[in-house]
Design a protein around this motif. Structure first.
Motif, short mmCIF file in Angstrom:
data_model
loop_
_atom_site.label_atom_id
_atom_site.label_comp_id
_atom_site.label_asym_id
_atom_site.label_seq_id
_atom_site.Cartn_x
_atom_site.Cartn_y
_atom_site.Cartn_z
N HIS A 147 0.81 -1.23 0.06
CA HIS A 147 -0.04 -0.05 -0.03
C HIS A 147 0.83 1.24 -0.20
N LEU A 148 1.91 1.30 0.35
CA LEU A 148 2.96 2.35 0.62
C LEU A 148 3.52 2.52 -0.91
N ASN A 149 3.76 1.45 -1.63
CA ASN A 149 4.25 1.63 -2.97
C ASN A 149 3.09 2.02 -3.85
N LEU A 150 2.00 1.53 -3.51
CA LEU A 150 0.73 2.09 -4.25
C LEU A 150 0.42 3.57 -4.19
N SER A 151 0.76 3.95 -3.06
CA SER A 151 0.44 5.48 -2.65
C SER A 151 1.68 6.09 -3.40
N ARG A 152 2.76 5.75 -3.47
CA ARG A 152 3.96 6.65 -3.89
C ARG A 152 3.67 6.54 -5.49
N GLN A 153 2.97 5.71 -5.95
CA GLN A 153 2.97 5.71 -7.53
C GLN A 153 1.69 6.53 -7.71
N GLN A 154 0.85 6.98 -6.99
CA GLN A 154 -0.19 7.85 -7.10
C GLN A 154 -1.20 7.12 -8.19
N LEU A 155 -1.61 5.97 -8.07
CA LEU A 155 -2.40 5.26 -8.96
C LEU A 155 -3.96 5.60 -8.66
N GLU A 156 -4.47 5.53 -9.66
CA GLU A 156 -6.06 5.84 -9.44
C GLU A 156 -6.75 4.66 -8.93
N LYS A 157 -7.92 5.00 -8.10
CA LYS A 157 -8.44 4.06 -7.30
C LYS A 157 -8.62 2.73 -8.18
N PRO A 158 -9.37 2.88 -9.27
CA PRO A 158 -9.72 1.58 -9.96
C PRO A 158 -8.55 0.77 -10.27
N GLN A 159 -7.23 1.01 -10.28
CA GLN A 159 -6.29 0.35 -10.39
C GLN A 159 -5.63 -0.17 -8.95
N HIS A 160 -6.19 0.04 -7.97
CA HIS A 160 -5.73 -0.45 -6.76
C HIS A 160 -5.67 -1.98 -6.72
N GLU A 161 -6.82 -2.55 -6.61
CA GLU A 161 -6.85 -3.96 -6.58
C GLU A 161 -5.86 -4.60 -7.68
N ALA A 162 -5.85 -4.36 -8.51
CA ALA A 162 -5.02 -5.14 -9.72
C ALA A 162 -3.56 -4.88 -9.39
N PHE A 163 -3.15 -3.67 -8.71
CA PHE A 163 -1.69 -3.88 -8.13
C PHE A 163 -1.30 -4.32 -7.12
N ILE A 164 -2.35 -4.49 -6.13
CA ILE A 164 -2.26 -5.31 -4.82
C ILE A 164 -2.38 -6.88 -5.30
N ALA A 165 -3.09 -7.23 -5.93
CA ALA A 165 -3.24 -8.78 -6.49
C ALA A 165 -1.84 -8.95 -7.08
N SER A 166 -1.35 -8.21 -7.96
CA SER A 166 -0.21 -8.40 -8.62
C SER A 166 1.12 -8.60 -7.94
N ALA A 167 1.11 -7.58 -6.84
CA ALA A 167 2.14 -7.73 -5.62
C ALA A 167 2.07 -9.08 -4.77
N LEU A 168 0.95 -9.23 -4.59
CA LEU A 168 0.62 -10.68 -3.73
C LEU A 168 0.98 -11.96 -4.54
N SER A 169 0.82 -11.98 -5.77
CA SER A 169 1.14 -13.15 -6.79
C SER A 169 2.55 -13.32 -6.59
N GLU A 170 3.38 -12.66 -5.97
CA GLU A 170 4.77 -13.08 -6.08
C GLU A 170 4.92 -13.82 -4.87
N PHE A 171 4.02 -14.08 -4.10
CA PHE A 171 4.20 -14.91 -2.83
C PHE A 171 3.27 -16.19 -3.16
N PRO A 172 3.49 -17.37 -3.40
CA PRO A 172 2.86 -18.59 -3.78
C PRO A 172 2.20 -19.12 -2.30
N PRO A 173 1.00 -19.76 -2.69
CA PRO A 173 0.40 -20.11 -1.28
C PRO A 173 1.32 -21.17 -0.62
N LEU A 174 1.15 -21.37 0.71
CA LEU A 174 1.65 -22.22 1.48
C LEU A 174 0.97 -23.79 1.53
#
Length: 269
Positions: free
Chosen positions: A233-260
């Motif tokens: 969320h800190l990176n999201l804020s720094r990039q000043q993304l529009e709100k509709p882009q938030h969920e895609a950004f978060i999902a992409s960042a979390l995708s780097e961590f495969p489920p246990l």
């Protein structure tokens, strides 16, 4: 009394007595504290010392919805029994920030009251600093600069709380003589200090909304997942993304961590 709450209370009492202190200070978050829990404590004779920290501040009208500081006498069995009841009721509700302090109660209350008052945006904004919310406490402490550390941590030997995984957590204070301190009247925060706290709040809101487990995103604890989400969320804020882009950004960042995998793998034959 639940086992976890009982163990935590005994642990806190042992910490205080090891430091030669005959009381335990509890900073309770009035915003989430069930209304029925406090009156029995305050009706005891003698009653615990008590101060609502938003009294004598610009938010005085909301004082009873804010933090309340209590001093529990460890030699008073009625105090201990009432505290045990309270701990059982709110153990995992981020309601209790316990502290071991040698300071006189009134001086301690003044210092902790001062810490609730914050200004930011170069003085253009002001409000209540909810450091007493144990979901935020460690992250808040990590943002303090050296000049802020002494007045905030000075009165405290050690802070204690229950973390997002239901485990005991603690942080050392500085245990400074009150005569070496001037009263804290507020904290001025820079943009670099405020932004991570905003990111943490957004991360907690996202986690509540999505109701996911740490293992789904490759983490072994809620604490680790929340720290990761805060960074996202800190990176999201720094990039000043529009709100509709938030969920895609978060999902992409979390995708780097495969489920246990929660199922142990079978040994190879």
């Amino acid at each position: 009394m639940t086992t976890n709450a009982k163990e935590w209370l005994h642990h806190l009492m042992g910490e205080a007595r090891s430091a030669g202190i005959d009381h335990l200070d509890l900073l309770l978050n009035g915003a989430v504290l069930p209304e029925a829990l406090l009156p029995p404590l305050l009706a005891l004779s003698p009653a615990p010392e008590c101060q609502w920290l938003l009294e004598h501040t610009p938010e005085q009208a909301l004082a009873h919805q804010g933090p309340v500081l209590l001093r529990i006498a460890l030699g008073d069995q009625a105090h201990i029994a009432a505290t045990a009841h309270l701990f059982t009721a709110v153990y995992a509700q981020f309601c209790v920030l316990a502290l071991i302090s040698r300071w006189p109660f009134d001086k301690l209350a003044v210092q902790l009251r001062g810490a609730t008052q914050a200004t930011w945006n170069k003085g253009a904004s002001s409000g209540v600093l909810r450091y007493y919310d144990t979901r935020l406490f460690r992250h808040f402490c990590e943002q303090l600069d050296p000049e802020q550390l002494a007045p905030f941590h000075g009165p405290v030997c050690r802070w204690h709380w229950i973390d997002h995984d239901g485990k005991k957590a603690s942080l050392c204070g500085l245990d400074i003589n009150p005569q070496d301190h001037s009263a804290l009247t507020g904290l001025t925060l820079s943009a670099a200090q405020v932004q991570p706290l905003h990111a943490l709040s957004a991360a907690l809101q996202w986690l509540k909304k999505n109701d996911c487990t740490p293992a789904q995103h490759g983490f072994t604890s809620h604490e680790a997942l929340i720290r990761c989400l805060t960074g996202i969320h800190l990176n999201l804020s720094r990039q000043q993304l529009e709100k509709p882009q938030h969920e895609a950004f978060i999902a992409s960042a979390l995708s780097e961590f495969p489920p246990l995998s929660l199922t142990p793998k079978k040994a190879a034959l």
